[in-house]
Design a protein around this motif. Structure first.
Motif, mmCIF file in Angstrom:
data_model
loop_
_atom_site.group_PDB
_atom_site.id
_atom_site.type_symbol
_atom_site.label_atom_id
_atom_site.label_comp_id
_atom_site.label_asym_id
_atom_site.label_seq_id
_atom_site.Cartn_x
_atom_site.Cartn_y
_atom_site.Cartn_z
ATOM 1 N N ALA A 108 0.857 -1.189 0.000
ATOM 2 C CA ALA A 108 0.000 0.000 0.000
ATOM 3 C C ALA A 108 0.889 1.234 0.000
ATOM 4 C CB ALA A 108 -0.910 -0.006 1.223
ATOM 5 N N GLY A 109 0.516 2.203 -0.790
ATOM 6 C CA GLY A 109 1.317 3.414 -0.913
ATOM 7 C C GLY A 109 2.346 3.336 -2.014
ATOM 8 N N GLY A 110 2.523 2.154 -2.601
ATOM 9 C CA GLY A 110 3.439 1.983 -3.720
ATOM 10 C C GLY A 110 2.768 2.359 -5.028
ATOM 11 N N VAL A 111 3.514 2.185 -6.102
ATOM 12 C CA VAL A 111 3.034 2.535 -7.437
ATOM 13 C C VAL A 111 3.308 1.382 -8.394
ATOM 14 C CG1 VAL A 111 3.376 4.080 -9.430
ATOM 15 C CG2 VAL A 111 3.377 5.022 -7.117
ATOM 16 N N LEU A 112 2.330 1.095 -9.247
ATOM 17 C CA LEU A 112 2.546 0.195 -10.377
ATOM 18 C C LEU A 112 2.520 1.054 -11.629
ATOM 19 C CD1 LEU A 112 2.658 -2.763 -11.607
ATOM 20 C CD2 LEU A 112 0.239 -2.372 -12.101
ATOM 21 N N LEU A 113 3.567 0.950 -12.435
ATOM 22 C CA LEU A 113 3.625 1.595 -13.743
ATOM 23 C C LEU A 113 3.502 0.495 -14.776
ATOM 24 C CD1 LEU A 113 4.103 3.924 -15.723
ATOM 25 C CD2 LEU A 113 6.554 3.709 -15.273
ATOM 26 N N GLY A 114 2.348 0.411 -15.417
ATOM 27 C CA GLY A 114 2.100 -0.593 -16.441
ATOM 28 C C GLY A 114 2.309 0.010 -17.818
ATOM 29 N N ILE A 115 3.166 -0.616 -18.612
ATOM 30 C CA ILE A 115 3.484 -0.116 -19.948
ATOM 31 C C ILE A 115 2.914 -1.093 -20.973
ATOM 32 C CG2 ILE A 115 5.298 0.654 -21.506
ATOM 33 C CD1 ILE A 115 7.169 0.822 -19.034
ATOM 34 N N THR A 116 2.021 -0.603 -21.814
ATOM 35 C CA THR A 116 1.434 -1.420 -22.861
ATOM 36 C C THR A 116 1.026 -0.510 -24.007
ATOM 37 O OG1 THR A 116 -0.512 -2.761 -23.463
ATOM 38 C CG2 THR A 116 -0.681 -1.510 -21.425
ATOM 39 N N THR A 117 1.590 -0.744 -25.179
ATOM 40 C CA THR A 117 1.316 0.152 -26.299
ATOM 41 C C THR A 117 -0.154 0.101 -26.702
ATOM 42 O OG1 THR A 117 2.019 -1.491 -27.927
ATOM 43 C CG2 THR A 117 3.678 0.078 -27.152
ATOM 44 N N ASN A 120 -4.004 -3.142 -23.766
ATOM 45 C CA ASN A 120 -4.835 -4.343 -23.641
ATOM 46 C C ASN A 120 -4.076 -5.599 -23.244
ATOM 47 O OD1 ASN A 120 -7.193 -2.913 -24.452
ATOM 48 N ND2 ASN A 120 -6.516 -3.057 -26.575
ATOM 49 N N SER A 121 -2.835 -5.488 -22.805
ATOM 50 C CA SER A 121 -2.053 -6.674 -22.431
ATOM 51 C C SER A 121 -2.654 -7.312 -21.181
ATOM 52 C CB SER A 121 -0.596 -6.285 -22.167
ATOM 53 O OG SER A 121 -0.021 -5.724 -23.320
ATOM 54 N N ALA A 122 -3.071 -8.573 -21.303
ATOM 55 C CA ALA A 122 -3.780 -9.248 -20.212
ATOM 56 C C ALA A 122 -2.981 -9.257 -18.916
ATOM 57 C CB ALA A 122 -4.137 -10.676 -20.624
ATOM 58 N N ASN A 123 -1.675 -9.488 -18.996
ATOM 59 C CA ASN A 123 -0.890 -9.566 -17.759
ATOM 60 C C ASN A 123 -0.702 -8.191 -17.116
ATOM 61 O OD1 ASN A 123 0.949 -8.681 -19.670
ATOM 62 N ND2 ASN A 123 2.367 -10.393 -19.409
ATOM 63 N N VAL A 124 -0.667 -7.134 -17.900
ATOM 64 C CA VAL A 124 -0.593 -5.783 -17.334
ATOM 65 C C VAL A 124 -1.938 -5.417 -16.702
ATOM 66 C CG1 VAL A 124 -0.175 -3.336 -17.839
ATOM 67 C CG2 VAL A 124 1.243 -5.102 -18.929
ATOM 68 N N LEU A 125 -3.040 -5.818 -17.338
ATOM 69 C CA LEU A 125 -4.371 -5.574 -16.769
ATOM 70 C C LEU A 125 -4.522 -6.280 -15.422
ATOM 71 C CD1 LEU A 125 -6.507 -6.033 -20.013
ATOM 72 C CD2 LEU A 125 -5.955 -3.871 -18.873
ATOM 73 N N GLY A 146 -5.593 4.475 -24.260
ATOM 74 C CA GLY A 146 -5.330 3.657 -23.082
ATOM 75 C C GLY A 146 -5.909 2.266 -23.094
ATOM 76 N N GLY A 147 -6.749 1.939 -24.067
ATOM 77 C CA GLY A 147 -7.319 0.597 -24.144
ATOM 78 C C GLY A 147 -8.062 0.202 -22.885
ATOM 79 N N ARG A 148 -8.057 -1.100 -22.588
ATOM 80 C CA ARG A 148 -8.771 -1.616 -21.405
ATOM 81 C C ARG A 148 -8.064 -1.256 -20.101
ATOM 82 N NH1 ARG A 148 -8.628 -6.876 -23.912
ATOM 83 N NH2 ARG A 148 -8.103 -7.690 -21.870
ATOM 84 N N LEU A 149 -6.813 -0.795 -20.190
ATOM 85 C CA LEU A 149 -6.099 -0.379 -18.981
ATOM 86 C C LEU A 149 -6.616 0.958 -18.458
ATOM 87 C CD1 LEU A 149 -3.799 -1.036 -16.969
ATOM 88 C CD2 LEU A 149 -2.245 0.185 -18.511
#
Length: 188
Positions: A108-117, A120-125, A146-149
């Protein structure tokens, strides 16, 4: 297309990305990253293919150094540990590899930076969903829209293109700026 035309097209797209709205979202992302790293909460970064390389590049800049001498920062490129990645994907599935690592390293309090061109990358979602469940801020670095993300993001930084090479070129400019500004804030 000649090299000159290609570079002119790339430069025009990078210039098109320079909007006040996008700058405000990048500033919000920097603030979230600085707050997390300043409180010794993790910045987890993930992506596939070229975006996985970008995730490792970002982690390298923040754990090591970008432009300033300073302490190492708590940044992990998910998927960079191939033993964990391949063991989980083999025993379970590839779509959940990053979510499992968010479960292990996220706080908690951390950050996730998801990179997907595509956005819609299932594992990033799935990583974004796992991060939200852990009380983390989710930042998406994507192509246009941004797609589904997009609905999973607290902060969406999309680009004005859906053409993968152009999206990745803009991403490199954006994450270098994010690293420079985060480092400047945390190097004191």
């Amino acid at each position: 297309m000649s090299l000159v035309q290609y570079l002119e097209e790339s430069a025009a797209l990078i210039a098109k990305a320079a909007t006040p709205e996008r700058a405000a979202r990048v500033d919000a992302a920097i603030a979230a990253i600085v707050a997390a790293l300043g409180a010794d909460r993790p910045l987890l970064v993930c992506g596939n293919g070229g975006s996985a390389s970008d995730a490792m590049h970002i982690a390298g800049e923040l754990v090591g150094r970008f432009l300033k001498e300073r302490r190492g920062l708590n940044c992990i490129a998910l998927g960079a540990d191939t033993a964990t990645l391949t063991a989980w994907a083999n025993d379970y599935d590839y779509a959940s590899v990053f979510a499992r690592q968010v479960e292990a390293y996220g706080r908690a309090g951390g950050v996730l930076l998801g990179i997907t061109t595509s956005g819609n990358s299932a594992n990033v979602l799935q990583a974004a969903e796992a991060a939200k469940a852990r009380g983390m801020t989710v930042i998406g670095l994507t192509g246009e829209g941004g797609g589904r993300l997009a609905p999973l993001c607290d902060i969406l930084i999309d680009t004005p293109s859906r053409h993968t090479p152009h999206v990745q070129q803009i991403h490199a400019c954006l994450y270098h700026y994010i690293c420079e500004q985060a480092e400047a804030a945390l190097a004191v």
